[in-house]
Design a protein around this motif. Sequence first.
Motif, PDB file in Angstrom:
ATOM      1  N   GLN A 152      28.333  12.991  -6.905  1.00  0.00           N
ATOM      2  CA  GLN A 152      28.933  13.887  -5.922  1.00  0.00           C
ATOM      3  C   GLN A 152      29.523  13.135  -4.733  1.00  0.00           C
ATOM      4  O   GLN A 152      29.877  13.746  -3.724  1.00  0.00           O
ATOM      5  CB  GLN A 152      27.876  14.882  -5.424  1.00  0.00           C
ATOM      6  CG  GLN A 152      27.356  15.826  -6.492  1.00  0.00           C
ATOM      7  CD  GLN A 152      28.421  16.803  -6.956  1.00  0.00           C
ATOM      8  OE1 GLN A 152      29.263  17.241  -6.182  1.00  0.00           O
ATOM      9  NE2 GLN A 152      28.397  17.147  -8.235  1.00  0.00           N
ATOM     10  N   ALA A 153      29.630  11.826  -4.836  1.00  0.00           N
ATOM     11  CA  ALA A 153      30.082  11.020  -3.708  1.00  0.00           C
ATOM     12  C   ALA A 153      31.534  11.324  -3.353  1.00  0.00           C
ATOM     13  O   ALA A 153      32.374  11.520  -4.229  1.00  0.00           O
ATOM     14  CB  ALA A 153      29.934   9.538  -4.038  1.00  0.00           C
ATOM     15  N   ILE A 154      31.817  11.339  -2.052  1.00  0.00           N
ATOM     16  CA  ILE A 154      33.200  11.393  -1.582  1.00  0.00           C
ATOM     17  C   ILE A 154      33.779   9.978  -1.620  1.00  0.00           C
ATOM     18  O   ILE A 154      34.823   9.732  -2.206  1.00  0.00           O
ATOM     19  CB  ILE A 154      33.269  11.978  -0.159  1.00  0.00           C
ATOM     20  CG1 ILE A 154      32.647  13.379  -0.128  1.00  0.00           C
ATOM     21  CG2 ILE A 154      34.713  12.006   0.327  1.00  0.00           C
ATOM     22  CD1 ILE A 154      33.305  14.378  -1.036  1.00  0.00           C
ATOM     23  N   GLY A 155      33.068   9.038  -0.991  1.00  0.00           N
ATOM     24  CA  GLY A 155      33.442   7.642  -1.124  1.00  0.00           C
ATOM     25  C   GLY A 155      33.136   7.148  -2.528  1.00  0.00           C
ATOM     26  O   GLY A 155      32.125   7.524  -3.119  1.00  0.00           O
ATOM     27  N   ASP A 160      33.615   6.861 -10.909  1.00  0.00           N
ATOM     28  CA  ASP A 160      33.021   7.549 -12.063  1.00  0.00           C
ATOM     29  C   ASP A 160      31.630   6.989 -12.355  1.00  0.00           C
ATOM     30  O   ASP A 160      31.407   6.325 -13.360  1.00  0.00           O
ATOM     31  CB  ASP A 160      33.945   7.389 -13.273  1.00  0.00           C
ATOM     32  CG  ASP A 160      33.421   8.080 -14.525  1.00  0.00           C
ATOM     33  OD1 ASP A 160      32.686   9.078 -14.394  1.00  0.00           O
ATOM     34  OD2 ASP A 160      33.755   7.615 -15.631  1.00  0.00           O
ATOM     35  N   THR A 161      30.681   7.271 -11.445  1.00  0.00           N
ATOM     36  CA  THR A 161      29.360   6.647 -11.509  1.00  0.00           C
ATOM     37  C   THR A 161      28.246   7.684 -11.669  1.00  0.00           C
ATOM     38  O   THR A 161      27.317   7.754 -10.855  1.00  0.00           O
ATOM     39  CB  THR A 161      29.137   5.781 -10.249  1.00  0.00           C
ATOM     40  OG1 THR A 161      30.251   4.893 -10.083  1.00  0.00           O
ATOM     41  CG2 THR A 161      27.886   4.937 -10.360  1.00  0.00           C
ATOM     42  N   PRO A 162      28.302   8.515 -12.695  1.00  0.00           N
ATOM     43  CA  PRO A 162      27.244   9.504 -12.878  1.00  0.00           C
ATOM     44  C   PRO A 162      26.006   8.893 -13.528  1.00  0.00           C
ATOM     45  O   PRO A 162      25.999   7.728 -13.936  1.00  0.00           O
ATOM     46  CB  PRO A 162      27.890  10.518 -13.824  1.00  0.00           C
ATOM     47  CG  PRO A 162      28.762   9.666 -14.695  1.00  0.00           C
ATOM     48  CD  PRO A 162      29.324   8.611 -13.755  1.00  0.00           C
ATOM     49  N   ASP A 163      24.975   9.699 -13.634  1.00  0.00           N
ATOM     50  CA  ASP A 163      23.832   9.349 -14.467  1.00  0.00           C
ATOM     51  C   ASP A 163      24.212   9.599 -15.929  1.00  0.00           C
ATOM     52  O   ASP A 163      25.085  10.418 -16.229  1.00  0.00           O
ATOM     53  CB  ASP A 163      22.619  10.206 -14.118  1.00  0.00           C
ATOM     54  CG  ASP A 163      22.161  10.017 -12.675  1.00  0.00           C
ATOM     55  OD1 ASP A 163      22.746   9.182 -11.967  1.00  0.00           O
ATOM     56  OD2 ASP A 163      21.227  10.726 -12.264  1.00  0.00           O
ATOM     57  N   ALA A 293      41.598   7.043   5.022  1.00  0.00           N
ATOM     58  CA  ALA A 293      40.362   7.828   4.963  1.00  0.00           C
ATOM     59  C   ALA A 293      39.567   7.488   3.705  1.00  0.00           C
ATOM     60  O   ALA A 293      38.331   7.363   3.743  1.00  0.00           O
ATOM     61  CB  ALA A 293      40.695   9.319   5.001  1.00  0.00           C
ATOM     62  N   ARG A 294      40.268   7.321   2.589  1.00  0.00           N
ATOM     63  CA  ARG A 294      39.577   6.963   1.344  1.00  0.00           C
ATOM     64  C   ARG A 294      39.021   5.551   1.423  1.00  0.00           C
ATOM     65  O   ARG A 294      37.906   5.281   0.959  1.00  0.00           O
ATOM     66  CB  ARG A 294      40.530   7.102   0.150  1.00  0.00           C
ATOM     67  CG  ARG A 294      39.896   6.697  -1.176  1.00  0.00           C
ATOM     68  CD  ARG A 294      40.713   7.188  -2.358  1.00  0.00           C
ATOM     69  NE  ARG A 294      42.090   6.743  -2.305  1.00  0.00           N
ATOM     70  CZ  ARG A 294      42.500   5.540  -2.727  1.00  0.00           C
ATOM     71  NH1 ARG A 294      41.630   4.672  -3.201  1.00  0.00           N
ATOM     72  NH2 ARG A 294      43.775   5.217  -2.675  1.00  0.00           N
ATOM     73  N   LEU A 299      34.398   2.165   1.265  1.00  0.00           N
ATOM     74  CA  LEU A 299      33.670   0.991   1.744  1.00  0.00           C
ATOM     75  C   LEU A 299      32.292   1.381   2.266  1.00  0.00           C
ATOM     76  O   LEU A 299      31.302   0.668   2.036  1.00  0.00           O
ATOM     77  CB  LEU A 299      34.474   0.289   2.838  1.00  0.00           C
ATOM     78  CG  LEU A 299      33.876  -1.018   3.373  1.00  0.00           C
ATOM     79  CD1 LEU A 299      33.728  -2.054   2.262  1.00  0.00           C
ATOM     80  CD2 LEU A 299      34.734  -1.575   4.511  1.00  0.00           C
ATOM     81  N   THR A 300      32.210   2.513   2.942  1.00  0.00           N
ATOM     82  CA  THR A 300      30.928   2.970   3.474  1.00  0.00           C
ATOM     83  C   THR A 300      29.903   3.149   2.357  1.00  0.00           C
ATOM     84  O   THR A 300      28.726   2.790   2.507  1.00  0.00           O
ATOM     85  CB  THR A 300      31.118   4.290   4.241  1.00  0.00           C
ATOM     86  OG1 THR A 300      32.040   4.079   5.318  1.00  0.00           O
ATOM     87  CG2 THR A 300      29.801   4.792   4.806  1.00  0.00           C
ATOM     88  N   VAL A 301      30.348   3.690   1.228  1.00  0.00           N
ATOM     89  CA  VAL A 301      29.438   3.887   0.096  1.00  0.00           C
ATOM     90  C   VAL A 301      29.151   2.567  -0.617  1.00  0.00           C
ATOM     91  O   VAL A 301      27.995   2.242  -0.920  1.00  0.00           O
ATOM     92  CB  VAL A 301      30.030   4.907  -0.895  1.00  0.00           C
ATOM     93  CG1 VAL A 301      29.203   4.960  -2.183  1.00  0.00           C
ATOM     94  CG2 VAL A 301      30.079   6.290  -0.256  1.00  0.00           C
ATOM     95  N   TYR A 302      30.190   1.780  -0.864  1.00  0.00           N
ATOM     96  CA  TYR A 302      30.029   0.595  -1.718  1.00  0.00           C
ATOM     97  C   TYR A 302      29.089  -0.438  -1.092  1.00  0.00           C
ATOM     98  O   TYR A 302      28.286  -1.062  -1.794  1.00  0.00           O
ATOM     99  CB  TYR A 302      31.404  -0.015  -1.992  1.00  0.00           C
ATOM    100  CG  TYR A 302      31.483  -0.934  -3.193  1.00  0.00           C
ATOM    101  CD1 TYR A 302      30.391  -1.180  -4.022  1.00  0.00           C
ATOM    102  CD2 TYR A 302      32.684  -1.563  -3.516  1.00  0.00           C
ATOM    103  CE1 TYR A 302      30.493  -2.016  -5.116  1.00  0.00           C
ATOM    104  CE2 TYR A 302      32.797  -2.399  -4.608  1.00  0.00           C
ATOM    105  CZ  TYR A 302      31.696  -2.630  -5.405  1.00  0.00           C
ATOM    106  OH  TYR A 302      31.795  -3.463  -6.490  1.00  0.00           O
TER     107      TYR A 302
END
Length: 327
Positions: A152-155, A160-163, A293-294, A299-302
Amino acid sequence: MTGLVPDAEEMRRSVAARFRTWVDTEAHDLPLPGAGRTPDRFAALYALGRTDLSLARLAEGHADATAILRELGSAPPGPGEYWGVWAAQPPNTGLLARQEGDQWLLDGHKAYCSGAHSCTHALVTADTPHGRRLFAVRTGHPGYAPLEGTWQAIGMAGSDTPDVRFTAVPGRPVGAVGAYLDRPGFQHGGIGVAACWLGGARAVADTLQASAGTPDPLTAAHLGAVDMALHGAHSVLEQAAQAIDADPSDTSGAARLRSLRVRAVAEQACRDVLDRVGRATGAGPLCHDPRHARNVADLTVYIRQHHADRNLAELGALVAQEAEARR
Protein backbone atom coordinates in the motif's frame (compact mmCIF):
# COMPACT_ATOMS: atom_id res chain seq x y z
CA MET A 1 -5.39 7.66 -14.22
CA THR A 2 -6.54 10.47 -11.94
CA GLY A 3 -5.53 13.92 -13.17
CA LEU A 4 -1.80 13.95 -13.81
CA VAL A 5 -0.88 11.36 -11.18
CA PRO A 6 -0.65 7.74 -12.39
CA ASP A 7 -2.32 5.15 -10.22
CA ALA A 8 -0.31 2.39 -8.58
CA GLU A 9 -1.19 -0.24 -11.17
CA GLU A 10 -0.15 2.00 -14.04
CA MET A 11 3.12 2.80 -12.27
CA ARG A 12 3.77 -0.89 -11.62
CA ARG A 13 3.26 -1.79 -15.26
CA SER A 14 5.42 1.08 -16.48
CA VAL A 15 8.29 0.22 -14.15
CA ALA A 16 8.00 -3.49 -14.99
CA ALA A 17 8.29 -2.76 -18.72
CA ARG A 18 11.34 -0.55 -18.23
CA PHE A 19 12.89 -3.13 -15.89
CA ARG A 20 12.60 -5.86 -18.49
CA THR A 21 14.02 -3.57 -21.15
CA TRP A 22 16.97 -2.77 -18.89
CA VAL A 23 17.64 -6.46 -18.25
CA ASP A 24 17.41 -7.28 -21.96
CA THR A 25 19.64 -4.43 -23.13
CA GLU A 26 21.92 -3.26 -20.32
CA ALA A 27 22.20 -5.76 -17.47
CA HIS A 28 24.84 -7.84 -19.25
CA ASP A 29 27.18 -4.81 -19.27
CA LEU A 30 27.03 -4.30 -15.50
CA PRO A 31 30.33 -5.36 -13.89
CA LEU A 32 30.25 -7.87 -11.05
CA PRO A 33 31.29 -6.57 -7.63
CA GLY A 34 34.95 -7.16 -6.88
CA ALA A 35 35.85 -7.90 -10.50
CA GLY A 36 37.93 -4.76 -10.98
CA ARG A 37 35.20 -2.37 -12.10
CA THR A 38 33.10 -1.95 -8.98
CA PRO A 39 33.17 1.88 -9.34
CA ASP A 40 31.43 1.44 -12.69
CA ARG A 41 28.87 -0.89 -11.13
CA PHE A 42 28.03 1.60 -8.40
CA ALA A 43 27.93 4.46 -10.91
CA ALA A 44 25.37 2.55 -12.99
CA LEU A 45 23.20 1.86 -9.93
CA TYR A 46 23.49 5.52 -8.92
CA ALA A 47 22.33 6.56 -12.40
CA LEU A 48 19.35 4.21 -12.19
CA GLY A 49 18.42 5.67 -8.81
CA ARG A 50 18.60 9.18 -10.20
CA THR A 51 16.28 8.13 -13.03
CA ASP A 52 13.66 6.23 -11.01
CA LEU A 53 14.11 4.56 -7.63
CA SER A 54 11.45 1.92 -8.28
CA LEU A 55 13.24 0.93 -11.48
CA ALA A 56 16.54 0.96 -9.59
CA ARG A 57 15.07 -1.33 -6.93
CA LEU A 58 14.15 -3.97 -9.50
CA ALA A 59 17.34 -3.59 -11.53
CA GLU A 60 19.50 -3.81 -8.41
CA GLY A 61 17.65 -6.99 -7.43
CA HIS A 62 18.38 -8.64 -10.77
CA ALA A 63 21.99 -7.46 -10.64
CA ASP A 64 22.36 -8.75 -7.09
CA ALA A 65 20.86 -12.11 -8.05
CA THR A 66 23.37 -12.41 -10.89
CA ALA A 67 26.25 -11.72 -8.52
CA ILE A 68 24.93 -14.13 -5.87
CA LEU A 69 24.46 -16.96 -8.35
CA ARG A 70 28.02 -16.59 -9.60
CA GLU A 71 29.48 -16.25 -6.11
CA LEU A 72 27.69 -19.38 -4.89
CA GLY A 73 28.55 -21.47 -7.94
CA SER A 74 25.25 -21.45 -9.84
CA ALA A 75 24.51 -20.57 -13.44
CA PRO A 76 23.70 -16.89 -14.06
CA PRO A 77 20.30 -15.74 -15.35
CA GLY A 78 19.54 -16.83 -18.87
CA PRO A 79 17.97 -14.86 -21.73
CA GLY A 80 14.42 -13.82 -20.99
CA GLU A 81 14.84 -14.30 -17.24
CA TYR A 82 14.16 -11.51 -14.76
CA TRP A 83 15.31 -12.15 -11.20
CA GLY A 84 14.67 -10.73 -7.77
CA VAL A 85 16.20 -11.34 -4.35
CA TRP A 86 13.66 -11.73 -1.56
CA ALA A 87 15.41 -12.21 1.75
CA ALA A 88 13.54 -9.97 4.18
CA GLN A 89 12.62 -11.64 7.46
CA PRO A 90 10.08 -9.41 9.27
CA PRO A 91 8.22 -10.86 12.26
CA ASN A 92 5.42 -13.36 11.66
CA THR A 93 6.37 -14.11 8.06
CA GLY A 94 8.76 -16.52 6.43
CA LEU A 95 9.15 -19.60 4.32
CA LEU A 96 9.73 -23.18 5.36
CA ALA A 97 11.59 -25.53 3.05
CA ARG A 98 10.96 -29.27 3.23
CA GLN A 99 12.72 -31.98 1.30
CA GLU A 100 10.75 -34.69 -0.46
CA GLY A 101 13.14 -37.12 -2.09
CA ASP A 102 15.50 -35.10 -4.26
CA GLN A 103 13.18 -32.09 -4.35
CA TRP A 104 12.80 -29.13 -2.03
CA LEU A 105 9.35 -27.55 -1.63
CA LEU A 106 8.71 -24.10 -0.15
CA ASP A 107 5.64 -23.13 1.86
CA GLY A 108 4.71 -19.97 3.69
CA HIS A 109 4.46 -16.23 3.40
CA LYS A 110 7.29 -14.03 2.10
CA ALA A 111 7.17 -10.26 2.64
CA TYR A 112 8.65 -7.46 0.53
CA CYS A 113 8.95 -9.30 -2.78
CA SER A 114 9.92 -6.50 -5.17
CA GLY A 115 8.96 -7.26 -8.74
CA ALA A 116 6.55 -9.96 -7.64
CA HIS A 117 4.52 -9.67 -10.85
CA SER A 118 7.41 -9.01 -13.27
CA CYS A 119 10.18 -11.35 -12.12
CA THR A 120 10.30 -14.78 -13.71
CA HIS A 121 12.65 -16.11 -11.02
CA ALA A 122 13.76 -15.17 -7.54
CA LEU A 123 16.29 -16.07 -4.90
CA VAL A 124 14.45 -16.48 -1.60
CA THR A 125 15.56 -17.35 1.90
CA ALA A 126 13.73 -20.15 3.67
CA ASP A 127 14.17 -22.04 6.92
CA THR A 128 15.20 -25.68 6.77
CA PRO A 129 15.65 -28.15 9.64
CA HIS A 130 19.37 -27.30 9.54
CA GLY A 131 19.12 -23.51 9.28
CA ARG A 132 18.27 -20.76 6.82
CA ARG A 133 19.15 -21.37 3.20
CA LEU A 134 18.83 -19.68 -0.18
CA PHE A 135 16.66 -21.20 -2.91
CA ALA A 136 16.02 -20.33 -6.55
CA VAL A 137 12.35 -20.44 -7.53
CA ARG A 138 10.26 -19.90 -10.64
CA THR A 139 7.37 -17.51 -10.19
CA GLY A 140 5.25 -19.25 -12.81
CA HIS A 141 4.47 -22.20 -10.52
CA PRO A 142 0.76 -22.48 -9.59
CA GLY A 143 1.66 -22.43 -5.89
CA TYR A 144 3.15 -18.95 -6.21
CA ALA A 145 0.60 -16.22 -5.37
CA PRO A 146 1.28 -12.50 -4.82
CA LEU A 147 -1.15 -11.24 -2.19
CA GLU A 148 -3.03 -8.30 -3.60
CA GLY A 149 -3.42 -5.34 -1.28
CA THR A 150 -0.27 -6.05 0.73
CA TRP A 151 1.76 -3.24 -0.89
CA GLN A 152 0.00 0.00 0.00
CA ALA A 153 3.04 2.28 -0.14
CA ILE A 154 2.80 5.66 -1.84
CA GLY A 155 6.57 5.90 -2.08
CA MET A 156 8.09 3.08 -4.17
CA ALA A 157 4.61 2.19 -5.41
CA GLY A 158 6.07 1.20 -8.77
CA SER A 159 8.47 -1.32 -7.22
CA ASP A 160 5.63 -3.87 -6.92
CA THR A 161 6.66 -5.21 -3.51
CA PRO A 162 3.74 -7.21 -2.12
CA ASP A 163 3.82 -10.25 0.11
CA VAL A 164 3.75 -13.60 -1.68
CA ARG A 165 2.26 -16.89 -0.53
CA PHE A 166 4.17 -20.04 -1.46
CA THR A 167 2.40 -23.39 -1.53
CA ALA A 168 4.61 -26.37 -2.36
CA VAL A 169 6.72 -24.27 -4.75
CA PRO A 170 9.83 -26.18 -5.90
CA GLY A 171 13.10 -24.54 -4.91
CA ARG A 172 16.65 -25.27 -6.00
CA PRO A 173 19.22 -24.80 -3.22
CA VAL A 174 21.82 -22.13 -3.95
CA GLY A 175 24.82 -22.48 -1.67
CA ALA A 176 24.96 -24.18 1.70
CA VAL A 177 23.01 -23.34 4.85
CA GLY A 178 23.96 -19.82 5.91
CA ALA A 179 25.88 -19.08 2.70
CA TYR A 180 23.69 -16.15 1.68
CA LEU A 181 24.69 -14.03 4.67
CA ASP A 182 28.19 -15.42 5.19
CA ARG A 183 29.60 -14.62 1.74
CA PRO A 184 31.59 -11.39 1.19
CA GLY A 185 29.22 -10.38 -1.59
CA PHE A 186 26.42 -9.82 0.89
CA GLN A 187 28.29 -6.79 2.20
CA HIS A 188 29.28 -5.61 -1.28
CA GLY A 189 25.65 -5.84 -2.38
CA GLY A 190 24.47 -3.73 0.53
CA ILE A 191 26.68 -0.90 -0.69
CA GLY A 192 25.13 -1.24 -4.14
CA VAL A 193 21.75 -0.47 -2.57
CA ALA A 194 23.26 2.66 -1.01
CA ALA A 195 24.38 3.74 -4.49
CA CYS A 196 20.73 3.60 -5.58
CA TRP A 197 19.71 5.69 -2.56
CA LEU A 198 22.27 8.34 -3.41
CA GLY A 199 21.08 8.51 -7.00
CA GLY A 200 17.58 9.11 -5.67
CA ALA A 201 18.89 11.84 -3.38
CA ARG A 202 20.57 13.50 -6.35
CA ALA A 203 17.22 13.52 -8.17
CA VAL A 204 15.58 15.24 -5.20
CA ALA A 205 18.44 17.74 -5.06
CA ASP A 206 18.05 18.48 -8.77
CA THR A 207 14.82 20.33 -7.97
CA LEU A 208 16.65 22.68 -5.63
CA GLN A 209 19.48 23.12 -8.12
CA ALA A 210 17.05 23.95 -10.94
CA SER A 211 15.09 26.44 -8.86
CA ALA A 212 18.07 28.20 -7.33
CA GLY A 213 19.02 30.53 -10.19
CA THR A 214 20.94 33.28 -8.44
CA PRO A 215 20.02 32.11 -4.95
CA ASP A 216 19.31 34.27 -1.95
CA PRO A 217 21.62 33.62 1.02
CA LEU A 218 19.29 31.11 2.71
CA THR A 219 18.74 29.10 -0.48
CA ALA A 220 22.46 29.21 -1.18
CA ALA A 221 23.15 27.84 2.30
CA HIS A 222 20.75 24.94 1.74
CA LEU A 223 22.26 24.27 -1.68
CA GLY A 224 25.74 24.29 -0.20
CA ALA A 225 24.74 21.88 2.55
CA VAL A 226 23.12 19.54 0.02
CA ASP A 227 26.21 19.61 -2.17
CA MET A 228 28.42 18.87 0.83
CA ALA A 229 26.29 15.91 1.90
CA LEU A 230 26.13 14.36 -1.56
CA HIS A 231 29.78 14.99 -2.39
CA GLY A 232 30.91 13.46 0.89
CA ALA A 233 28.70 10.39 0.52
CA HIS A 234 29.74 9.91 -3.10
CA SER A 235 33.41 10.04 -2.10
CA VAL A 236 32.81 7.37 0.53
CA LEU A 237 31.01 5.25 -2.07
CA GLU A 238 33.93 5.52 -4.50
CA GLN A 239 36.44 4.62 -1.78
CA ALA A 240 34.36 1.57 -0.89
CA ALA A 241 34.26 0.44 -4.53
CA GLN A 242 38.04 0.63 -4.74
CA ALA A 243 38.41 -1.28 -1.46
CA ILE A 244 36.09 -4.03 -2.71
CA ASP A 245 38.14 -4.45 -5.88
CA ALA A 246 41.33 -4.57 -3.80
CA ASP A 247 39.95 -7.32 -1.53
CA PRO A 248 36.90 -8.97 -3.15
CA SER A 249 37.10 -12.07 -0.95
CA ASP A 250 37.33 -9.99 2.23
CA THR A 251 40.54 -11.57 3.44
CA SER A 252 40.97 -8.53 5.69
CA GLY A 253 37.60 -9.06 7.38
CA ALA A 254 36.71 -5.40 6.81
CA ALA A 255 33.65 -5.85 4.58
CA ARG A 256 30.96 -5.69 7.27
CA LEU A 257 32.40 -2.58 8.88
CA ARG A 258 32.76 -0.96 5.46
CA SER A 259 29.19 -1.77 4.48
CA LEU A 260 27.75 -0.42 7.72
CA ARG A 261 29.74 2.79 7.40
CA VAL A 262 28.85 3.45 3.77
CA ARG A 263 25.17 2.71 4.24
CA ALA A 264 25.02 4.92 7.33
CA VAL A 265 26.75 7.80 5.55
CA ALA A 266 24.47 7.40 2.53
CA GLU A 267 21.30 7.21 4.61
CA GLN A 268 22.29 10.33 6.56
CA ALA A 269 23.06 12.18 3.34
CA CYS A 270 19.67 11.22 1.92
CA ARG A 271 17.88 12.44 5.04
CA ASP A 272 19.83 15.70 4.92
CA VAL A 273 18.88 16.21 1.27
CA LEU A 274 15.20 15.50 1.92
CA ASP A 275 15.20 17.96 4.81
CA ARG A 276 17.21 20.72 3.15
CA VAL A 277 15.41 20.60 -0.19
CA GLY A 278 12.04 20.65 1.55
CA ARG A 279 13.00 23.62 3.69
CA ALA A 280 14.49 25.51 0.74
CA THR A 281 11.69 24.95 -1.77
CA GLY A 282 8.64 24.74 0.47
CA ALA A 283 5.42 23.00 -0.46
CA GLY A 284 5.37 24.16 -4.08
CA PRO A 285 7.31 21.34 -5.79
CA LEU A 286 5.71 18.72 -3.55
CA CYS A 287 2.24 19.90 -4.55
CA HIS A 288 2.75 20.89 -8.19
CA ASP A 289 5.65 18.82 -9.55
CA PRO A 290 4.57 15.15 -9.68
CA ARG A 291 8.04 13.90 -10.51
CA HIS A 292 9.61 15.67 -7.55
CA ALA A 293 6.81 14.56 -5.23
CA ARG A 294 7.34 10.96 -6.33
CA ASN A 295 11.12 11.24 -5.94
CA VAL A 296 10.69 12.48 -2.37
CA ALA A 297 8.16 9.79 -1.49
CA ASP A 298 10.24 7.04 -3.10
CA LEU A 299 13.46 8.04 -1.35
CA THR A 300 11.71 8.38 2.01
CA VAL A 301 10.51 4.77 1.77
CA TYR A 302 13.60 3.23 0.17
CA ILE A 303 16.12 4.46 2.76
CA ARG A 304 14.11 2.73 5.44
CA GLN A 305 15.73 -0.45 4.15
CA HIS A 306 18.52 0.86 6.35
CA HIS A 307 17.84 -0.30 9.89
CA ALA A 308 18.68 3.07 11.39
CA ASP A 309 19.77 2.92 15.03
CA ARG A 310 20.10 -0.86 14.99
CA ASN A 311 22.71 -0.60 12.25
CA LEU A 312 24.40 2.30 14.04
CA ALA A 313 24.56 0.23 17.21
CA GLU A 314 26.21 -2.61 15.32
CA LEU A 315 28.61 -0.16 13.69
CA GLY A 316 29.53 1.31 17.06
CA ALA A 317 30.14 -2.13 18.54
CA LEU A 318 32.46 -3.07 15.66
CA VAL A 319 34.35 0.21 15.99
CA ALA A 320 34.80 -0.43 19.71
CA GLN A 321 36.03 -3.97 19.02
CA GLU A 322 38.50 -2.67 16.46
CA ALA A 323 39.82 -0.07 18.89
CA GLU A 324 40.16 -2.69 21.62
CA ALA A 325 42.08 -5.00 19.29
CA ARG A 326 44.61 -2.25 18.57
CA ARG A 327 45.45 -1.72 22.24
